[in-house]
Design a protein around this motif. Structure first.
Motif, mmCIF file in Angstrom:
data_model
loop_
_atom_site.group_PDB
_atom_site.id
_atom_site.type_symbol
_atom_site.label_atom_id
_atom_site.label_comp_id
_atom_site.label_asym_id
_atom_site.label_seq_id
_atom_site.Cartn_x
_atom_site.Cartn_y
_atom_site.Cartn_z
ATOM 1 N N HIS A 155 0.864 -1.194 0.000
ATOM 2 C CA HIS A 155 0.000 0.000 0.000
ATOM 3 C C HIS A 155 0.893 1.235 0.000
ATOM 4 O O HIS A 155 1.377 1.665 1.049
ATOM 5 N N HIS A 161 1.558 5.186 -2.103
ATOM 6 C CA HIS A 161 1.064 6.214 -3.036
ATOM 7 C C HIS A 161 2.232 6.973 -3.653
ATOM 8 O O HIS A 161 3.083 7.494 -2.937
ATOM 9 N N HIS A 189 -4.621 6.341 -5.651
ATOM 10 C CA HIS A 189 -6.067 6.456 -5.463
ATOM 11 C C HIS A 189 -6.830 6.392 -6.782
ATOM 12 O O HIS A 189 -6.317 6.805 -7.821
ATOM 13 N N GLU A 193 -5.785 1.854 -4.862
ATOM 14 C CA GLU A 193 -6.644 1.983 -3.687
ATOM 15 C C GLU A 193 -7.959 2.548 -4.202
ATOM 16 O O GLU A 193 -8.075 3.746 -4.473
ATOM 17 N N ASP A 228 0.865 2.351 3.855
ATOM 18 C CA ASP A 228 0.116 3.480 3.281
ATOM 19 C C ASP A 228 1.055 4.679 3.084
ATOM 20 O O ASP A 228 0.674 5.832 3.274
ATOM 21 N N HIS A 259 3.191 7.723 1.813
ATOM 22 C CA HIS A 259 3.087 8.788 0.822
ATOM 23 C C HIS A 259 4.464 9.400 0.574
ATOM 24 O O HIS A 259 4.609 10.330 -0.198
#
Ligand SMILES: [Zn+2]
Ligand SMILES: [Zn+2]
Length: 571
Positions: free
Chosen positions: A342, A344, A374, A413, A529, A531
């Motif tokens: 996961h 981004h 996303h 996601e 997650d 970033h």
């Protein structure tokens, strides 16, 4: 009774809201009155029996009337009205040390920022610096202000407190040449939020340890220095406590100060059963004349007939019984993790490229990296159109040519919409290596509707992982109401994994939920997650929470080798 301080608080809020609306003069009048009421020595209720409210400096007829209303009802209708005219989150924004009402209003008008959370995201993604009158420094100051505000709530997030504490611990260990030094309390047990940073040292040269501690370069103030305990406040506002005990009793102190309280109570009763006594100084024969054990934690547990268990388990959730029966779990370790699923990139709201992530993951020794930008439903974070999603697949091909030995899996996601459908069509999802489904909007459904929404998503043949399944944000937002047991049972039979999202604010699923997942038999994916590149390190805290949930290697999806994972994904 309504206290003066409550009256003042309401008047301050009125002042802030009026200022937010750009009203001149009046805000200061309210503030002035609030200050004077705050500093009165008599409660207003008492005061008005013999005086007129208008005798208070700054309280004219209009404000006196409002104070009467607050004293009678505890509320102010006028404040409720004002609140309805602007987003409620703006008031919370004004609490951030760097943000005054004018700035809040400006950010709201220019960037549609309505609360602290959105403010934080905007500052992190450098969207504020482009505004006139703002720059890089203002973003830094805003983020610093938010972190101060977060600390005020009393509890710190593990992911932020732990590195701070570790740096202090390492510094003292090195400068006092100490071997016996450890974090203590809930921090050592790796709870997702902690109250205090406690460090425990075992040394017969207390002065040397204390001197090292108070000379730590980040110390802003030595709050307290006693014979065995010192407290300092660091420049970022964090408070750190250090306790020094004699070397031969270090194990007993460490056991005691690690806790938890419930775990220790149970341990003490085991000691009593043997006719002994256990306290922070050691395990003793009943009359305290003879030491049974105290040098190491192991010695103490062993004397009580137990195999020592990792601190993460010490919550009195069955670990003492499991230790007695020889059924302690073989907990997952950070080394077992083979990849992160996961992440981004700059394609959506991340700030590193796919290639940068790939090199960083290769350096960690991972076998694979899952890219999950996303989908377009999430307009606020620049979600990907189908065309740009396919662009990610092309980028992955190119990156693969340069970064060998790391497999890049292209996922997304994807928003779980209100009706439980995913916001890319099936023929697009089919092109992806895997799919994460997540809820980022419409949180205020009732439990039945929310559960149905998630069950519908789980029944989608393309869903691989359900991201941050309860939607909680620590110290900010409660989990949404959902029947987790139903969700887990459905996930198990559909072969869908649940996520343990290791982002410090989320830590979702939590430890207790993880244990439930294990018992039900649904697999957990521990993801960061991320970033940005440094956030990949949050995996450490995800694994810690998994350990608190009794998870073993076999319970976790991303402990699979690449080959095993690929066959899982194609099953
Ligand atoms: Zn998400
Ligand atoms: Zn995400």
């Amino acid at each position: 009774m309504v206290h003066n301080i409550d009256v003042a608080k309401i008047l301050y809020e009125v002042a802030d809201l009026l200022e937010l609306q750009g009203v001149g003069f009046k805000p200061n009048a309210y503030r002035n009155a609030a200050r004077n009421i705050e500093s009165m020595t008599k409660e207003l209720d008492e005061y008005r029996k013999t005086n007129n409210l208008r005798d208070i400096p700054g309280v004219g007829e209009a404000i006196a009337k409002k104070v009467e209303e607050i004293l009678a009802t505890g509320r102010l209708h006028y404040l409720d009205e004002l609140k309805q005219q602007l987003p409620a989150g703006l008031l919370q924004m004004v609490e951030v040390p760097e943000i005054g009402p004018k700035t809040a209003l400006h950010l709201y008008k220019e960037l549609k920022i309505t609360d602290v959370q959105e403010l934080k995201v905007a500052a992190e993604h450098h969207r504020i610096r482009s505004l006139k009158g703002f720059g890089e420094r203002s973003e830094e100051r805003i983020l610093h202000g938010i972190s101060l505000l977060e600390k005020r709530s009393g509890r710190m997030l593990l992911g932020y407190a732990y590195p701070v504490a570790e740096r202090v611990r390492e510094y003292v260990a090195e400068h006092a040449q100490l071997k016996l030094i450890s974090l203590g309390g809930s921090l050592r047990r790796m709870k997702d939020t902690i109250g205090d940073i406690d460090i425990l040292a075992g040394s017969n040269d207390v002065k040397k340890v204390m001197d090292s501690f108070t000379s730590y370069p980040e110390v802003d103030e030595v709050v307290e220095r006693g014979p065995t305990k010192a407290v300092v406040r660091l420049k970022d506002g964090t408070q750190v406590d250090l306790r020094v005990v004699e070397e031969e009793a270090y194990g007993a102190a460490l056991q005691y100060f690690t806790g938890s309280k419930d775990h220790n109570i149970k341990l003490r009763s085991l000691a009593i059963d043997k006719g002994w006594k256990l306290n922070e100084y050691g395990l003793f024969k009943k009359d305290l004349t003879e030491v049974v054990a105290r040098r190491t934690e192991e010695d103490i547990y062993k004397a009580l007939g137990l195999k020592i268990m990792p601190p993460e388990l010490r919550e009195d959730r069955g670990e003492i019984e499991a230790s007695l029966n020889g059924t302690l779990p073989n907990l997952i370790e950070l080394n077992d993790i083979k990849g992160d699923l996961h992440v981004h990139t700059v394609a959506s709201d991340g700030n590193a490229t796919m290639e940068e992530f790939a090199w960083a993951c290769k350096k960690k020794g991972y076998e694979y990296l899952g890219i999950t930008d996303h989908s377009y439903g999430l307009r606020v974070t620049d979600g990907l159109s189908v065309e740009r999603l396919r662009g990610n697949i092309d980028i992955a091909h190119n990156v693969a040519k340069r970064v060998d030995g790391l497999k890049i899996l292209i996922g997304a996601e994807v928003e779980i919409l209100e009706d439980g459908s995913l916001d890319y069509p099936g023929d697009v999802l089919r092109e992806l290596d895997f799919v994460i489904g997540a809820i980022h909007s419409k949180f205020n459904m009732d439990s039945d509707a929310m559960t149905k929404r998630v069950l519908t998503a789980i029944s989608n043949e393309f869903l691989t992982i359900l991201a941050h399944p309860t939607g909680r944000k620590l110290e900010q937002r409660e989990p949404y109401p959902i029947d987790l047991e139903k969700v887990m049972l459905a996930a198990k039979s559909a072969g869908v994994c649940l996520e343990l999202n290791a982002f410090p604010e989320r830590m979702d699923l939590n430890d207790v939920n993880c244990r439930m997942a294990k018992e039900i038999g649904v697999k957990i994916a521990i993801d960061t997650d991320s970033h940005s590149i440094p956030q990949l390190d949050y995996m450490f805290f995800g694994v810690a929470t998994a350990r608190r949930g009794w998870l073993e290697k076999e319970d976790v999806l991303n402990t699979l080798s690449l080959k095993e994972l690929v066959s899982f994904l194609s099953a």
